[in-house]
Design a protein around this motif. Structure first.
Motif, PDB file in Angstrom:
ATOM      1  N   TYR A 150       2.304  32.140 -21.154  1.00  0.00           N
ATOM      2  CA  TYR A 150       2.947  33.437 -20.933  1.00  0.00           C
ATOM      3  C   TYR A 150       3.588  33.549 -19.546  1.00  0.00           C
ATOM      4  O   TYR A 150       4.193  34.584 -19.230  1.00  0.00           O
ATOM      5  CB  TYR A 150       1.921  34.572 -21.063  1.00  0.00           C
ATOM      6  N   ARG A 151       3.475  32.536 -18.724  1.00  0.00           N
ATOM      7  CA  ARG A 151       3.767  32.688 -17.294  1.00  0.00           C
ATOM      8  C   ARG A 151       5.219  33.042 -16.967  1.00  0.00           C
ATOM      9  O   ARG A 151       5.503  33.604 -15.910  1.00  0.00           O
ATOM     10  CB  ARG A 151       3.372  31.429 -16.533  1.00  0.00           C
ATOM     11  N   HIS A 152       6.160  32.751 -17.862  1.00  0.00           N
ATOM     12  CA  HIS A 152       7.563  33.004 -17.553  1.00  0.00           C
ATOM     13  C   HIS A 152       8.094  34.287 -18.185  1.00  0.00           C
ATOM     14  O   HIS A 152       9.308  34.488 -18.247  1.00  0.00           O
ATOM     15  CB  HIS A 152       8.417  31.814 -18.001  1.00  0.00           C
ATOM     16  N   HIS A 153       7.198  35.143 -18.640  1.00  0.00           N
ATOM     17  CA  HIS A 153       7.647  36.405 -19.240  1.00  0.00           C
ATOM     18  C   HIS A 153       8.304  37.293 -18.183  1.00  0.00           C
ATOM     19  O   HIS A 153       8.069  37.151 -16.980  1.00  0.00           O
ATOM     20  CB  HIS A 153       6.452  37.145 -19.855  1.00  0.00           C
ATOM     21  N   ARG A 154       9.115  38.204 -18.665  1.00  0.00           N
ATOM     22  CA  ARG A 154       9.687  39.248 -17.808  1.00  0.00           C
ATOM     23  C   ARG A 154       9.424  40.595 -18.468  1.00  0.00           C
ATOM     24  O   ARG A 154      10.338  41.410 -18.643  1.00  0.00           O
ATOM     25  CB  ARG A 154      11.186  39.006 -17.597  1.00  0.00           C
TER      26      ARG A 154
END
Length: 234
Positions: A150-154
């Motif tokens: 999930y680390r690149h969610h915005r």
């Protein structure tokens, strides 16, 4: 947690800010203890005991408990005190149903931006998971693996809701992990590997579906074991 701790802010911080920092540090300390299982669902949290343990006054402890209440980790009762929040089977099932719908959405926000380095990190985490039989270690690694995806969610609001659901269901995820030891453990490992391979192949729809089924299976397994919810709840 080892040893006694003193929780305070830097002396250079102005009064109200210093109090807010101290309260947040106490909240973080108690959250860690709750998530580690040191404070179980339904456990009473006594302000005086926490203040004595952390060498602080009751005021920042009281504010810390309000912070944890806002996160769903602590239940406050007027003129009675504070308890670690506990769930009944229906509440837990609803939380997992929310996760089934929201986490694939969060994954969809992040997955197209995952790099080869991220995929390699996921594989390394999975290998660590497969090399341990310790439930507490598994919980740490499992959480790290999923949040790496999930680390690149915005989508901060969505991620905040998902993080809250992870925290409030932590105790029951621990119970499931103990139930899954042995014959069920291979299923968790297989689902993780399927998820990682779908992400590696940029098959994001399949990754979302695998994640949904992964969460649903935990929910269904917990529904077969009402004993993990204990005899009562606050």
């Amino acid at each position: 947690m080892g040893g006694r701790q003193t929780v305070s802010a830097s002396p250079g911080v102005a009064g109200p800010l210093r109090a807010a920092v101290a309260s947040q540090r106490i909240a973080d300390h108690l959250r860690e203890r709750i998530l580690a299982g040191e404070l179980a669902p339904g456990a009473r949290i006594k302000q005086d005991d926490i203040a004595e343990e952390l060498h602080t006054s009751r005021l920042p402890v009281r504010e810390a408990l309000r912070i944890l209440h806002s996160l769903g980790l602590v239940t406050l009762r007027a003129n009675q005190g504070a308890w670690v929040t506990s769930m009944d089977p229906r509440e837990c099932e609803l939380s997992y149903k929310m996760r089934e719908r929201l986490e694939p959405l969060l994954l969809a926000e992040s997955a197209p931006h995952l790099t080869e380095a991220d995929i390699d990190e996921l594989m390394a985490l999975q290998e660590e998971i497969e090399s341990t039989d310790d439930v507490e270690r598994f919980l740490v690694l499992d959480r790290r693996l999923h949040w790496t995806t999930y680390r690149h969610h915005r989508a901060e609001e969505l991620a905040t809701v998902v993080a809250r659901l992870w925290d409030t269901t932590q105790h029951y995820r621990r119970a499931f992990s103990r139930l899954a030891a042995g014959q069920r453990q291979w299923i968790i490992r297989a689902e993780h590997r399927l998820l990682i391979e779908a992400l590696r192949g940029h098959d994001y729809r399949s990754a979302e579906h695998i994640l949904e089924l992964h969460i649903r299976r935990t929910r269904m397994e917990l529904s077969r074991h009402p004993e993990v919810f204990g005899p009562g709840r606050r």
